[in-house]
Design an enzyme around this catalytic site. Structure first.
Site, mmCIF file in Angstrom:
data_model
loop_
_atom_site.group_PDB
_atom_site.id
_atom_site.type_symbol
_atom_site.label_atom_id
_atom_site.label_comp_id
_atom_site.label_asym_id
_atom_site.label_seq_id
_atom_site.Cartn_x
_atom_site.Cartn_y
_atom_site.Cartn_z
ATOM 1 N N CYS A 187 0.846 -1.258 0.054
ATOM 2 C CA CYS A 187 0.034 0.148 0.049
ATOM 3 C C CYS A 187 0.878 1.201 0.070
ATOM 4 O O CYS A 187 1.564 1.636 -1.154
ATOM 5 C CB CYS A 187 -1.083 -0.117 1.259
ATOM 6 S SG CYS A 187 -2.052 1.220 1.082
ATOM 7 N N GLU A 212 -0.730 -8.543 4.971
ATOM 8 C CA GLU A 212 -0.420 -8.737 6.344
ATOM 9 C C GLU A 212 -1.803 -8.896 7.470
ATOM 10 O O GLU A 212 -1.778 -9.240 8.307
ATOM 11 C CB GLU A 212 0.618 -7.744 6.920
ATOM 12 C CG GLU A 212 -0.051 -6.594 7.140
ATOM 13 C CD GLU A 212 -0.282 -5.423 6.114
ATOM 14 O OE1 GLU A 212 -0.671 -4.480 6.153
ATOM 15 O OE2 GLU A 212 -0.131 -6.052 4.635
ATOM 16 N N HIS A 229 -3.090 -4.991 1.367
ATOM 17 C CA HIS A 229 -2.382 -5.363 2.801
ATOM 18 C C HIS A 229 -2.634 -7.186 3.175
ATOM 19 O O HIS A 229 -3.529 -7.192 3.726
ATOM 20 C CB HIS A 229 -3.203 -4.618 3.847
ATOM 21 C CG HIS A 229 -2.972 -3.285 3.789
ATOM 22 N ND1 HIS A 229 -1.921 -2.556 4.535
ATOM 23 C CD2 HIS A 229 -3.572 -2.200 3.088
ATOM 24 C CE1 HIS A 229 -2.196 -1.243 4.482
ATOM 25 N NE2 HIS A 229 -2.996 -1.119 3.455
#
EC number: 4.3.3.6
Length: 198
Positions: free
Chosen positions: A81, A179, A177
């Site tokens: 991002c 994660e 994202h």
């Protein structure tokens, strides 16, 4: 092969989530806030957050030019991002004068900040990702997209007509994202890149 030491730029953004994902992906994760820490890593993750703030803090911590130099020398890096924005060679809608996102020039690409819209326009969905045998759950939060890639850049994923994941050499970037999902495929790919296996 030894376990690679992979840093997460810990100036602003979702550092903790990347540290956990890297550990699960087989790396030795560490935070990077100082030049000595940057010099000690085999690879670096630039997390999501706010690209103008990250740029401001890179300057404040005297890390901007050392990071550019390490990238130019071949440091493997992954940007998610805001990290994708930072890794670009050109940033569109970079911010207001005096408070702009500064390109690290890790990937020959032009990225538009907040291209998918504001926070309320955030979304998620499954997307095909070149090199992986399954779709990736992509969480887009005020996400950028790539408007131009150089000849040496491989497009890895798209959301609709928009490029949202790329790689050039040992530098990887996603507009989303990974994660924040349980899927560690992107982090495993990056650890393999750091190890010279991908």
């Amino acid at each position: 092969m030894s376990i690679p030491r992979v840093g997460v730029l810990a100036l602003q953004g979702d550092t903790r989530e990347h540290l956990a994902a890297l550990g699960e992906a087989g790396a030795e994760p560490m935070t990077v806030r100082r030049r000595s820490e940057l010099d000690a890593v085999d690879g670096l993750v630039i997390p999501g957050g706010e690209s103008t703030t990250i740029s401001h803090l890179l300057c404040g911590f005297d890390l901007l030019e050392p990071l550019r130099a390490r990238l130019a020398a071949g440091l493997p890096a992954y940007g998610a991002c805001a990290g994708m924005i930072m890794l670009a060679s050109e940033i569109l809608d970079a911010g207001v004068r005096g408070r702009q996102a500064l390109p690290l020039r890790g990937i020959d690409m032009t990225v538009r900040r907040n291209a998918f819209g504001r926070q309320v326009d955030s979304f998620e969905g499954d997307i095909a990702f070149t090199g992986l045998d399954h779709p990736v759950r992509a969480v887009f939060i005020r996400a950028p997209w790539v408007e131009r890639v150089g000849a040496g850049v491989t497009v890895l994923a798209r959301a609709g007509d928009h490029i949202v994941a790329v790689r050039e050499g040992s530098v990887l970037a996603t507009a989303f994202h990974p994660e924040v999902t349980g899927d560690r495929s992107i982090h495993r790919l990056f650890v393999d890149i750091v190890n010279g296996k991908a």
